[in-house]
Structure formats: structure tokens, C-alpha cells
Design an enzyme around this catalytic site. Structure first.
Site, mmCIF file in Angstrom:
data_model
loop_
_atom_site.group_PDB
_atom_site.id
_atom_site.type_symbol
_atom_site.label_atom_id
_atom_site.label_comp_id
_atom_site.label_asym_id
_atom_site.label_seq_id
_atom_site.Cartn_x
_atom_site.Cartn_y
_atom_site.Cartn_z
ATOM 1 N N ARG A 40 16.493 107.551 63.322
ATOM 2 C CA ARG A 40 15.057 107.552 63.027
ATOM 3 C C ARG A 40 14.816 106.964 61.634
ATOM 4 N NH1 ARG A 40 12.636 109.325 67.342
ATOM 5 N NH2 ARG A 40 13.760 110.829 68.628
ATOM 6 N N ILE A 42 13.446 106.462 58.043
ATOM 7 C CA ILE A 42 13.183 107.470 57.015
ATOM 8 C C ILE A 42 11.704 107.498 56.623
ATOM 9 C CG2 ILE A 42 13.550 106.039 54.947
ATOM 10 C CD1 ILE A 42 15.328 108.329 53.869
ATOM 11 N N ASN A 98 12.826 91.887 61.528
ATOM 12 C CA ASN A 98 12.268 91.205 60.367
ATOM 13 C C ASN A 98 13.340 90.311 59.754
ATOM 14 O OD1 ASN A 98 9.628 92.289 60.362
ATOM 15 N ND2 ASN A 98 10.358 94.181 59.425
ATOM 16 N N VAL A 107 16.108 95.590 54.013
ATOM 17 C CA VAL A 107 17.500 96.047 54.127
ATOM 18 C C VAL A 107 18.314 94.933 54.776
ATOM 19 C CG1 VAL A 107 19.070 97.756 55.113
ATOM 20 C CG2 VAL A 107 16.812 98.478 54.303
ATOM 21 N N HIS A 111 18.700 95.154 61.824
ATOM 22 C CA HIS A 111 18.142 96.357 62.450
ATOM 23 C C HIS A 111 16.969 95.955 63.321
ATOM 24 C CE1 HIS A 111 16.488 95.812 58.399
ATOM 25 N NE2 HIS A 111 15.324 96.259 58.877
ATOM 26 N N HIS A 113 13.673 97.292 64.889
ATOM 27 C CA HIS A 113 12.704 98.390 64.852
ATOM 28 C C HIS A 113 12.202 98.656 66.272
ATOM 29 C CE1 HIS A 113 11.703 98.366 60.409
ATOM 30 N NE2 HIS A 113 12.194 97.135 60.510
HETATM 31 P P1 AMP Z 1 12.838 96.126 57.055
HETATM 32 O O1 AMP Z 1 11.592 96.040 56.243
HETATM 33 O O2 AMP Z 1 12.727 95.424 58.379
HETATM 34 O O3 AMP Z 1 14.058 95.701 56.276
HETATM 35 O O4 AMP Z 1 12.991 97.652 57.435
HETATM 36 C C1 AMP Z 1 13.846 98.529 56.777
HETATM 37 C C2 AMP Z 1 13.524 99.898 57.293
HETATM 38 O O5 AMP Z 1 14.585 100.753 56.938
HETATM 39 C C3 AMP Z 1 12.249 100.512 56.714
HETATM 40 O O6 AMP Z 1 11.368 100.858 57.765
HETATM 41 C C4 AMP Z 1 12.759 101.727 55.953
HETATM 42 O O7 AMP Z 1 11.861 102.818 56.013
HETATM 43 C C5 AMP Z 1 14.052 102.014 56.655
HETATM 44 N N1 AMP Z 1 15.073 102.712 55.880
HETATM 45 C C6 AMP Z 1 15.533 102.379 54.648
HETATM 46 N N2 AMP Z 1 16.513 103.221 54.271
HETATM 47 C C7 AMP Z 1 16.666 104.108 55.296
HETATM 48 C C8 AMP Z 1 17.530 105.216 55.519
HETATM 49 N N3 AMP Z 1 18.440 105.610 54.593
HETATM 50 N N4 AMP Z 1 17.435 105.888 56.678
HETATM 51 C C9 AMP Z 1 16.530 105.500 57.622
HETATM 52 N N5 AMP Z 1 15.708 104.459 57.471
HETATM 53 C C10 AMP Z 1 15.764 103.770 56.324
#
Ligand code: AMP
Length: 125
Positions: A40, A42, A98, A107, A111, A113
Site C-alpha cells: 500500500r 504510504i 510515471n 522514486v 512501480h 500505481h
Molecule cells: P511516483 O511519483 O510515481 O514516483 O510515486 C511514488 C509513490 O511512492 C508515491 O505515491 C509515494 O507516496 C510512494 N512511496 C514513497 N515511499 C514509500 C514507502 N516507503 N512506502 C510506500 N509508498 C511509498
């Protein structure tokens, strides 16, 4: 700490999602798959906001190639199962990779979403 059981192959130093895959950072993990781990977000932007990440470090979707066919297939199946389990399969959901600054990518570990549980506008902001 709740960490997935499998090996973190190809992990990258100082990558938060490699840390989650390896069990070094806590996360609300909901699928511990062969190639994919789902947890999930954060900071959820909707009632369902799950991130599907490869165990192995892949920087982003622009780095994907034919060698990632099995990974992408598992992501698709895990996404469907997460949507069903969270009760958003019928109401609908969005799957987003993204890539790059204009997308807001923050990040550097691939990933997907999975966002659902409320109506969403198109085009995205
Ligand atoms: P993006 O903007 O596509 O790089 O999305 C990165 C996502 O990672 C964001 O929605 C953050 O809220 C989520 N995120 C960052 N660190 C964590 C973490 N430690 N655990 C869960 N989600 C995270």
C-alpha cells in the site's frame, strides 16, 4: 518488520523500494509474488492505492524490454487480483507508470500505481 520472503535480486543501494522488497523497510505488503511485490502506498490518493514493484531493481518503465515479459505479465495478473481483493474491479481503477520529471516520478524503482475506490478525472492534472 513485515518483509516479503523472497530474494531481492538486482537490488540497488539506497533505493527505498529495494529496501521494502528486502524487508529492510516496513511496508503494508499485500502480495509477495515471484517477480512482483505489492504494497500500500504510504500517502494514498484514493481508498485503494497500491504499488506493484519488481523484486529486481528496474529504474522506470523506459528501461523495460522484451526480457521483462514475464515481469509485466505477473504485474498484470497481480493488479487484477489486487483490484478484485480490494473490491474495485467492477467500479474501475487506474494503472499508472510515471516516467520522468513531467510525470511527477519521485522514486527511481519501477512501480505500477493501482488507484481506485473513487471516480477519477481525465486527463490527469
Ligand atoms: P511516483 O511519483 O510515481 O514516483 O510515486 C511514488 C509513490 O511512492 C508515491 O505515491 C509515494 O507516496 C510512494 N512511496 C514513497 N515511499 C514509500 C514507502 N516507503 N512506502 C510506500 N509508498 C511509498
Amino acid at each position: 518488520m513485515s518483509g516479503p520472503s523472497g530474494p531481492a535480486t538486482g537490488s540497488s543501494a539506497s533505493c527505498p523500494f529495494c529496501d521494502i522488497v528486502a524487508g529492510r523497510r516496513p511496508a503494508r505488503i499485500i502480495v509477495d509474488g515471484t517477480l512482483v511485490v505489492a504494497f500500500r502506498d504510504i500517502a494514498p490518493v484514493a481508498p485503494t492505492h497500491v504499488l506493484l514493484v519488481p523484486r529486481a531493481h528496474v529504474p522506470d518503465a523506459s528501461a523495460l524490454g522484451p526480457e521483462h515479459a514475464d515481469l509485466l505479465a505477473e504485474m498484470a495478473v497481480v493488479a487484477r487480483k489486487v483490484a478484485e481483493a480490494d473490491g474495485v474491479a467492477s467500479s474501475g481503477y487506474r494503472l499508472v507508470f510515471n516516467v520522468g520529471p513531467d510525470s511527477g516520478n519521485s522514486v527511481g524503482h519501477l512501480h505500477l500505481h493501482l488507484v481506485g475506490g473513487r471516480p477519477m478525472a481525465w486527463p490527469p492534472g
